[in-house]
Design a protein around this motif. Structure first.
Motif, PDB file in Angstrom:
ATOM      1  N   LYS A 237       0.830  -1.201   0.000  1.00  0.00           N
ATOM      2  CA  LYS A 237       0.000   0.000   0.000  1.00  0.00           C
ATOM      3  C   LYS A 237       0.871   1.261   0.000  1.00  0.00           C
ATOM      4  O   LYS A 237       0.525   2.267  -0.626  1.00  0.00           O
ATOM      5  CB  LYS A 237      -0.928   0.011   1.219  1.00  0.00           C
ATOM      6  CG  LYS A 237      -2.030  -1.049   1.171  1.00  0.00           C
ATOM      7  CD  LYS A 237      -2.937  -0.938   2.380  1.00  0.00           C
ATOM      8  CE  LYS A 237      -4.039  -1.982   2.332  1.00  0.00           C
ATOM      9  NZ  LYS A 237      -4.927  -1.910   3.525  1.00  0.00           N
ATOM     10  N   ASP A 238       2.008   1.189   0.699  1.00  0.00           N
ATOM     11  CA  ASP A 238       2.925   2.330   0.725  1.00  0.00           C
ATOM     12  C   ASP A 238       3.560   2.545  -0.640  1.00  0.00           C
ATOM     13  O   ASP A 238       3.870   3.678  -1.014  1.00  0.00           O
ATOM     14  CB  ASP A 238       4.009   2.103   1.785  1.00  0.00           C
ATOM     15  CG  ASP A 238       3.422   2.019   3.185  1.00  0.00           C
ATOM     16  OD1 ASP A 238       2.812   3.013   3.622  1.00  0.00           O
ATOM     17  OD2 ASP A 238       3.572   0.968   3.816  1.00  0.00           O
ATOM     18  N   GLY A 239       3.746   1.460  -1.407  1.00  0.00           N
ATOM     19  CA  GLY A 239       4.266   1.593  -2.763  1.00  0.00           C
ATOM     20  C   GLY A 239       3.320   2.359  -3.656  1.00  0.00           C
ATOM     21  O   GLY A 239       3.741   3.242  -4.417  1.00  0.00           O
ATOM     22  N   PHE A 240       2.025   2.047  -3.559  1.00  0.00           N
ATOM     23  CA  PHE A 240       1.035   2.777  -4.357  1.00  0.00           C
ATOM     24  C   PHE A 240       0.933   4.231  -3.904  1.00  0.00           C
ATOM     25  O   PHE A 240       0.745   5.136  -4.727  1.00  0.00           O
ATOM     26  CB  PHE A 240      -0.332   2.087  -4.271  1.00  0.00           C
ATOM     27  CG  PHE A 240      -0.440   0.860  -5.127  1.00  0.00           C
ATOM     28  CD1 PHE A 240      -0.487   0.969  -6.512  1.00  0.00           C
ATOM     29  CD2 PHE A 240      -0.481  -0.399  -4.560  1.00  0.00           C
ATOM     30  CE1 PHE A 240      -0.585  -0.158  -7.315  1.00  0.00           C
ATOM     31  CE2 PHE A 240      -0.572  -1.535  -5.351  1.00  0.00           C
ATOM     32  CZ  PHE A 240      -0.619  -1.416  -6.730  1.00  0.00           C
ATOM     33  N   ARG A 241       1.055   4.450  -2.600  1.00  0.00           N
ATOM     34  CA  ARG A 241       1.048   5.827  -2.100  1.00  0.00           C
ATOM     35  C   ARG A 241       2.239   6.601  -2.641  1.00  0.00           C
ATOM     36  O   ARG A 241       2.118   7.787  -2.986  1.00  0.00           O
ATOM     37  CB  ARG A 241       1.072   5.825  -0.568  1.00  0.00           C
ATOM     38  CG  ARG A 241       1.063   7.230   0.051  1.00  0.00           C
ATOM     39  CD  ARG A 241      -0.263   7.936  -0.181  1.00  0.00           C
ATOM     40  NE  ARG A 241      -0.253   9.302   0.301  1.00  0.00           N
ATOM     41  CZ  ARG A 241      -1.311  10.105   0.289  1.00  0.00           C
ATOM     42  NH1 ARG A 241      -2.466   9.662  -0.177  1.00  0.00           N
ATOM     43  NH2 ARG A 241      -1.224  11.341   0.724  1.00  0.00           N
ATOM     44  N   ALA A 242       3.386   5.921  -2.732  1.00  0.00           N
ATOM     45  CA  ALA A 242       4.581   6.577  -3.265  1.00  0.00           C
ATOM     46  C   ALA A 242       4.372   6.997  -4.718  1.00  0.00           C
ATOM     47  O   ALA A 242       4.777   8.097  -5.121  1.00  0.00           O
ATOM     48  CB  ALA A 242       5.782   5.642  -3.155  1.00  0.00           C
TER      49      ALA A 242
END
Length: 262
Positions: A237-242
């Motif tokens: 999820k943090d990857g998509f946020r990035a």
């Protein structure tokens, strides 16, 4: 006079490095990382200021920190600051708090785990001491330093995020997501930062890249990564946020400096 960053002090005027430690549930490793920081002797006897921001940990992180500060007798750390968030806000928010409290001419972020080696502070300092850099990124993907072999798709993801970031910033970084970034304090304290979690990395990169005349360097560092079982917290999820942050701050990066900047 520099158009955006003002007069630069000579490299030899660096007297203090601020080390910001965002901590969340790191009772097992916080004393170990403090020991490693304590063992480091910085170039030209630069002082060490350690700013620990406890982001409302649920374990005994606070007790471990207090015991360390109270019982350690051979400290080479010149200044300690301990700050606790009463509500968990995220790693980025903890970094924001630390940046605001920094008094050194330069600062960097040190994760409370053992993935990055404080003995390499001097490696990041070298371009600064040569009066060449305002910002130094420590790259896990360049140089001949040790790297723990872990997750293939994580490494691909990091490279994709760096590639996308470079497209928008026109930088040629090899590791935008690195946890080792060293900033000139008077510059980073003027940057308007919004992201509260792991979006800090792409946001700060996008905004730093927009500062007129900024001098950004990259040096190779080692990396001792953790597995999720060992406490790694970043997820898909943090990857998509990035990705969202890269696009958002790449296309709509209209506010670089905060309202206190002149």
């Amino acid at each position: 006079m520099h158009p955006a960053t003002g007069n630069r002090p000579p490299a030899t005027s660096i007297t203090r490095l601020s080390i910001i430690i965002p901590a969340f549930n790191e009772e097992k490793t916080i004393a170990l990382i403090l020991d490693r920081i304590n063992e480091v002797k910085l170039l030209r006897n630069i002082e060490k200021e350690v700013i620990i921001v406890n982001d409302c940990s649920k374990d005994n992180t606070e007790l471990a920190i207090q015991n360390y500060i109270s019982n350690k007798t051979d400290l080479t750390i010149n200044y300690f600051k301990y700050i606790k968030h009463e509500v968990n806000q995220g790693k980025g928010a903890a970094i924001h708090t630390g940046i605001a409290q920094a008094t050194g001419e330069y600062l960097l972020v040190q994760d409370a785990d053992l993935e990055y080696d404080p003995s390499e502070y001097n490696t990041l300092l070298k371009p600064i001491m040569l009066a060449s850099a305002d910002v130094v990124y420590g790259s896990r993907f360049m140089g001949g330093n040790p790297h723990r072999i872990l997750f293939f798709w994580h490494s691909i993801g990091n490279r994709v995020l760096t590639f996308l970031s470079n497209m928008f910033t026109n930088l040629n970084l090899t590791d935008m997501e690195t946890g080792y970034k060293m900033f000139r304090t008077d510059i980073i304290q003027r940057i308007s930062l919004d992201e509260k979690r792991f979006g800090f990395e792409p946001e700060v990169t996008a905004k730093i890249a927009m500062v007129p005349g900024i001098r950004i360097y990259e040096v190779g560092i080692s990396y001792y990564g953790r597995t999720f079982a060992e406490g790694k917290k970043i997820g898909w999820k943090d990857g998509f946020r990035a990705i969202w942050c890269i696009v958002k701050f790449g296309l709509f990066n209209n506010k670089i400096f905060n309202s206190k900047s002149s």
